[in-house]
Design a protein around this motif. Structure first.
Motif: not given
Length: 227
Positions: A90-115
């Motif tokens: 799908x190309x590197x732009x799609x790969x970047x979008x997946x990584x960015x989505x994972x970052x958002x999901x991990x942040x949402x799941x872990x909460x503001x006090x997590x590392x």
């Protein structure tokens, strides 16, 4: 020659304002400079693609959390599955979008006090407060979130998945971040592509690693059985 500034005996409001402004100008310049440096420093602490902490900043925060909260924490390692195929097909732009989505999901799941950090490539790490009684529910939730398709800007959807390994200080008897991450990484690879999270056992904590990756493969242990 006397270079002393001579002011009139009576200073009007306009003159006083000019004097104050002139005196404050250097201070204002330094304040702007300091703010700029602060913003640049903050930017170097975070990965520009995902917004997550870079390795060094993540490590500092993770160790602080482990020192403060002890056994009511978990160290979670996450590795995207089949990520190279997404980039290749799908190309590197799609790969970047997946990584960015994972970052958002991990942040949402872990909460503001997590590392929450991106350690490099498609590898992520989280240290968060997670009591033993909530591990099963929360780790199942994370797996579901990371297996939800990602929608690209052009409305295409990408099927995604990730492998998850976790390590807990109360199970392994240590608060050492390096040991916990190595154990979580070993657990992750025991459950690779299985669609479940794996909680590390003492056996997995003893697995040697090379550059953070495993050098061997002990027996698989489902985190639900190890809890």
């Amino acid at each position: 020659m006397n270079s002393t500034m001579r002011l009139p005996g009576r200073i009007g409001p306009n003159t006083l304002l000019l004097i104050i402004t002139a005196a404050a100008a250097p201070l204002t310049g330094w304040a702007v400079h300091a703010a700029t440096l602060h913003n640049r420093l903050a930017a170097t602490r975070r990965d520009p693609l995902t917004g997550l902490l870079r390795r060094d900043a993540y490590t500092t925060r993770a160790r602080r959390l482990l020192a403060r909260h002890g056994d009511d924490l978990a160290v979670v390692m996450v590795d995207a599955d089949h990520f190279k195929q997404i980039n290749d097909s799908l190309g590197h732009a799609a790969g970047d979008a997946v990584l960015a989505a994972f970052g958002t999901r991990l942040t949402t799941w872990a909460g503001p006090r997590a590392a929450v950090g991106r350690l490099g490539g498609d590898e992520f790490a989280v240290v968060l407060e997670l009591t033993p009684g909530r591990r099963e529910q929360r780790l199942q939730q994370l797996v579901r979130m990371l297996h939800t398709p990602v929608t690209l800007d052009d409305e295409r959807t990408v099927d995604v998945a990730a492998s998850v390994g976790a390590a807990a200080p109360d199970v392994l008897g240590t608060r050492d971040l390096t040991v916990l991450q190595r154990a979580a990484d070993a657990a992750l690879y025991d459950g690779k592509h299985s669609g479940r999270a794996v909680l590390a056992t003492a056996e997995q904590a003893a697995v040697p690693s090379i550059n953070g990756r495993r050098a061997g493969r002990p027996g698989t242990a489902d985190w639900r059985r190890a809890a």
